[in-house]
Design a protein around this motif. Structure first.
Motif, short mmCIF file in Angstrom:
data_model
loop_
_atom_site.label_atom_id
_atom_site.label_comp_id
_atom_site.label_asym_id
_atom_site.label_seq_id
_atom_site.Cartn_x
_atom_site.Cartn_y
_atom_site.Cartn_z
N THR A 57 -0.16 0.49 1.33
CA THR A 57 -1.23 -0.51 1.45
C THR A 57 -1.14 -1.23 2.80
OG1 THR A 57 -1.22 -0.83 -0.95
CG2 THR A 57 -2.27 -2.53 0.38
N ARG A 61 -4.11 -1.33 5.60
CA ARG A 61 -4.64 -2.59 6.13
C ARG A 61 -4.44 -2.69 7.64
NH1 ARG A 61 -3.27 -7.20 1.50
NH2 ARG A 61 -4.44 -6.18 -0.18
N GLN A 76 -13.11 -0.88 0.64
CA GLN A 76 -11.91 -0.45 -0.06
C GLN A 76 -12.08 -0.65 -1.56
OE1 GLN A 76 -8.32 -2.44 1.21
NE2 GLN A 76 -6.98 -0.94 0.23
N VAL A 128 -12.07 3.62 1.62
CA VAL A 128 -10.64 3.76 1.33
C VAL A 128 -10.46 3.57 -0.17
CG1 VAL A 128 -8.32 2.88 1.73
CG2 VAL A 128 -9.98 2.92 3.61
N ASP A 130 -7.71 3.22 -2.89
CA ASP A 130 -6.29 2.98 -3.13
C ASP A 130 -5.94 3.33 -4.57
OD1 ASP A 130 -3.72 2.31 -2.52
OD2 ASP A 130 -4.15 0.24 -1.93
#
Length: 694
Positions: A57, A61, A76, A128, A130
């Motif tokens: 992460t 970022r 994201q 993105v 995650d």
């Protein structure tokens, strides 16, 4: 709290991902380069994987923080336990799109219109995702369909998938073939090595104005790496507590001793008996959609790292299937570490972590293997389970390239893995070879097959040689080194509780019992609902009728107490020579065993092997059809026969135990010495230019 004391401008080891603390390790630098390359390409998918806490992460970022917002519109999505329709809504929300409707078609239309407008303005859209390992196959397919959006010849959306190693396994499936063709690059974040761990800690400290106060000695950094496995989040957790400990202790130094003490305290607070950490290959990046991902065990598998800083390439892998077999692997690992020519010892357990867990007290007594791997496989059907175990073990063979596999257990998982090792050309060593119960089509079938597979067979006693000879095993493959239980006892007995101290814990247990008095130790246990009344009645009345100078000490589980209470025998226990003890740990029961005249065990053979090694006679009361152990004359099905054998055994003089001063390292030392020479010969024959000793 400690920040102002040490003159820091902020907290150096906070857990929240912060791009300002980004550390450019080799693995992270490579991954960031691939991500930036992907942004430059402006199309397709990039896959980033890493273990929990590896810094994925923070990496993402850092990338997003460096993008030119005039050229790239980034969004994201973090919550990925979504179906395809919910994922579309989450993507729209992340881009700030107000959907024109709620149907899937309306969501897709709204998203396509937004992406077209972004492209028309000369910018590119980046998504993105995650925690992508939680995506369903349908959701991943939805992402692939979104990558088809185009304006003229330019893709409207580019996606990065960021997740744990099991994401790679998900993308390997046959259904993901079309998706894999859209992956333009992939990379994996592994743990930091010792040097990088030190650089990482110092980097974060300098970010908040550290002026070498507190100071860290060189050994402290090595211990930090050892206890964290080089995982950044674990490093943050430990270092945060180290600084707090230095502050509370009014110390300006972080020593290796403080690291060990703090790490052990933290381990106990969360109920861990070991440091759980993933051990990965060195960080590597692979480009191209057709590249094979790094080998990875299934997501549910657990790796317990006990000894960091040693090479795990070409280890000896011990296959275990029970607490007893795992304890023996620990004893072997302890002695093999004294052989400079032998590689590290790794254990592999196809079942649950709890299936082989050490009794709590032994975790602090026994030296541990370098690494334990628990596959966590469930289910009893041989076919599906064997498929799962073989797939995982094959990946382990690829990753670690073991020098040898030692089968200490004998269940189906051990047999399947031994066969896989044999087929892969890895030497298989069989511990406790030649043991038979007399049922070649039942309990003995795995043992017979394992003995035939093995390149070298280690036996507990000479009598098993004849068994192997009759089965056609060449004599030059068989070596009698003794029972690894002797090594285990050599380590555990000095830490065992004194019998007198254990008995004094309860008034009833201490009454009239003199140091010279003998007793029968009972580890037999019963289930409340499945035990016949006459079995319990015959057993208790038989205990009461024993000679006056022979007592019965019975460490009793709650289920056994309930079974006795259910049939009205609880009062007999309280008012007779039977001393029922509760809540005893392994080392307390081992202390009682040392003084016992005889052991009466049940089907689980609790303490039976330890008793034989100590010279304590053993009688086992087992259900009809339950297999006996090899050479076990005292396994019976009738209560009266069991009691008669107990009486006879208790009346005999016990053989003298081995004096600790004459201990020569025992079976494990002899096995390790033979294995060291034998593996060198095997390796030199196969790889004459690169043997174990090179």
């Amino acid at each position: 709290m400690y920040e102002s004391h040490f003159g820091f401008s902020g907290a150096p080891f906070q857990l929240n991902p912060d791009p300002s603390f980004y550390f450019d390790s080799r693995g992270h630098a490579s991954a960031l380069a691939y991500l930036r390359f992907g942004v430059y390409q402006g199309e397709g998918f990039i896959v980033v994987t890493g273990d929990i806490g590896a810094g994925k992460t923070t990496l993402v970022r850092t990338l997003l923080g460096g993008l030119d917002r005039q050229q790239v519109v980034a969004a994201q999505v973090v919550s990925t336990q979504l179906e395809s329709g919910d994922l579309l809504r989450a993507i729209c929300t992340a881009f700030g799109i107000a959907p024109a409707g709620k149907t899937k078609a309306e969501l897709i239309a709204s998203l396509e219109a937004f992406l077209t407008a972004v492209a028309a303005s000369g910018r590119r859209a980046l998504l993105v995702v995650d925690e992508a390992q939680n995506l369903s196959l349908e959701a991943i397919e939805e992402l692939r369909m979104l990558s088809n959006f185009q304006l003229e010849h330019h893709a409207l959306l580019q996606s990065f998938l960021v997740g744990q190693p099991e994401l790679r396994k998900l993308l390997e499936s046959r259904a993901m073939e079309q998706f894999r063709q859209r992956v333009i690059a992939s990379c994996h974040l592994g743990p930091l090595d010792v040097v990088e761990t030190r650089a990482y800690v110092e980097h974060r400290l300098r970010r908040v104005g550290w002026q070498d106060r507190p100071s860290f000695d060189d050994a402290a950094f090595e211990e930090i790496h050892r206890w964290t496995g080089g995982i950044p989040r674990r490093i943050n957790l430990l270092c945060n507590r180290l600084l707090l400990g230095a502050y509370l202790g009014n110390s300006d130094e972080v020593s290796a001793t403080l690291v060990m003490q703090t790490a052990r305290e933290m381990r106990g607070e969360v109920g861990e008996t070991t440091l759980v950490a993933a051990v990965s290959k060195p960080a590597a990046a692979e480009s191209g959609a057709g590249d094979d991902p790094l080998p990875a065990l299934p997501a549910e598998a657990v790796r317990e790292l006990h000894v960091a800083g040693v090479s795990l390439q070409r280890p000896i892998v011990c296959l275990v299937d029970s607490p007893a077999s795992y304890m023996k692997a620990c004893a072997f690992a302890s002695e093999s570490a004294r052989q400079p020519e032998l590689p590290a010892v790794v254990t592999f357990n196809g079942g649950l972590q709890a299936d082989v867990r050490l009794p709590g007290e032994l975790a602090e007594v026994l030296p541990r293997p370098a690494l334990d791997v628990h596959l966590q496989a469930r289910g009893e059907r041989f076919g599906p389970r064997a498929t799962q175990v073989l797939a995982a073990f094959d990946q382990l063979l690829l990753e670690l390239q073991p020098a040898a596999v030692m089968a200490i257990g004998s269940n189906d998982d051990v047999l399947a893995c031994s066969l896989a090792a044999h087929k892969a050309g890895v030497p298989v060593v069989r511990a406790e070879a030649g043991r038979r119960s007399g049922d070649p089509f039942g309990a003995d079938s795995n043992a017979i097959l394992l003995d035939r597979l093995a390149t070298a067979l280690y036996t507990n006693e000479l009598s098993t040689h004849y068994t192997l000879y009759r089965e056609g095993i060449p004599a030059d493959r068989v070596h009698c080194f003794g029972n690894l239980m002797l090594n285990l006892l050599h380590l555990a007995v000095p830490a065992a509780a004194e019998a007198e101290a254990t008995l004094q814990r309860e008034t009833a247990a201490a009454r009239g019992l003199k140091p010279q008095d003998g007793y029968v130790l009972v580890t037999l246990q019963f289930e409340p609902e499945s035990t016949r009344v006459e079995v319990l009645s015959d057993l208790v009345s038989g205990f009461v009728a024993m000679p006056p100078d022979l007592r019965v000490i019975w460490p009793m589980q709650d289920e056994t107490r309930s079974a006795l209470e259910r049939v009205g025998l609880g009062r007999w226990i309280k008012n007779s020579k039977i001393d029922a003890l509760s809540g005893l740990g392994y080392l307390e029961r081992l202390g009682l065993l040392q003084r016992a005249n005889c052991l009466l065990a049940g089907g689980d053979a609790d303490l039976a092997e330890e008793a034989r090694a100590l010279g304590v006679p053993v009688v086992r009361l087992v259900a009809a059809g339950h297999p006996a152990e090899f050479g076990e004359a005292g396994a019976v099905h009738e209560v009266q026969r069991a009691l008669a054998l107990v009486g006879e055994a208790a009346a005999r003089t016990r053989p003298r135990q081995e004096e600790a001063g004459y201990w020569d390292g025992g079976p494990a030392a002899r096995m390790a010495e033979h294995l060291s020479a034998w593996l060198w010969q095997e390796d030199a024959a196969i790889h004459p230019q690169a043997s174990l000793r090179s």
